[in-house]
Design a protein around this motif. Structure first.
Motif: not given
Length: 233
Positions: A192, A195, A200, A203
């Motif tokens: 979380r 992100r 990304r 993540a």
């Protein structure tokens, strides 16, 4: 070779030998080629469907192929549970009306030192120095969490990424020692934060850890769905 790949390699060989099977015998029982079995035992990349077939051929749950030889299972292990109390407290501190109870904020200028400590801790994890990892993580989690609270603007952004890194390392370690609820919390929060910070790729790294956690819990369909819907970079 990752520790997860090594576990699969060693466990397949261990279960095959315990069953008195040759590689040819396991290939026949699994409906696979001998070359595929050899690739698995050499530590090559293996599809989940292949591991399902091998587990059926060996007569064991697929999750057993991922089980670490060290440390031993911690379910019901009071000594292990007690040793992880500091990590549990740091990962899931008491939550009050004004937020979680954490240590005094740490200046954002120490983020570079924190990142070096995270990398050192991850190196210890890869070397199977689990006791050292367990001792380092509580302090790291507190420091990086406090850094997020103390920083502003771009420094807060960098602190968030640093805290995300710490959580993802914690999630990998906790999966390894089979503390699955804590591992899920660490990985989910790490994903979380990565992100939200616009990282990304970081993540996605967390999603890989989440997939291993799901495999360890025999949640194969969810693992497949998660992997299939996560872009790769």
């Amino acid at each position: 070779m990752t520790s997860e790949t090594a576990e699969v390699r060693w466990n397949v060989k261990k279960f095959r030998r315990a069953a008195g099977m040759s590689q040819e015998g396991l290939a026949g029982a699994s409906g696979l080629s001998v070359k595929t079995v050899q690739k698995v035992e050499q530590g090559g990349h293996v599809l989940t469907e292949t591991l399902h077939a091998i587990a059926r051929g060996l007569g064991v749950p697929t999750s057993e192929l991922f089980a670490a030889g060290s440390p031993a299972p911690v379910v019901g292990d009071e000594a292990t549970r007690q040793s992880l109390v500091p990590l549990r407290t740091a990962l899931m501190p008491p939550m009050g009306i004004d937020g979680a109870l954490i240590q005094s904020p740490v200046g954002a200028e120490q983020l570079a030192d924190m990142r070096r400590e995270i990398m050192d801790t991850h190196a210890l994890y890869r070397a199977d120095e689990f006791d050292s990892v367990a001792k380092r993580l509580p302090g790291l989690l507190r420091k990086t969490d406090a850094a997020v609270s103390a920083a502003e603007n771009d420094e807060r952004h960098q602190a968030t990424i640093t805290h995300s890194l710490t959580l993802l390392v914690a999630g990998k370690y906790l999966t390894q020692v089979r503390q699955y609820d804590m591992a899920y919390h660490a990985l989910a929060e790490g994903i979380r934060l990565a992100r939200e910070a616009g990282k990304r790729q970081l993540a996605a790294t967390g999603v890989v850890g989440m997939c291993w956690l799901l495999l360890r819990q025999d949640r194969f369909a969810e693992c497949y769905q998660l992997a299939a819907t996560t872009p790769s970079w």
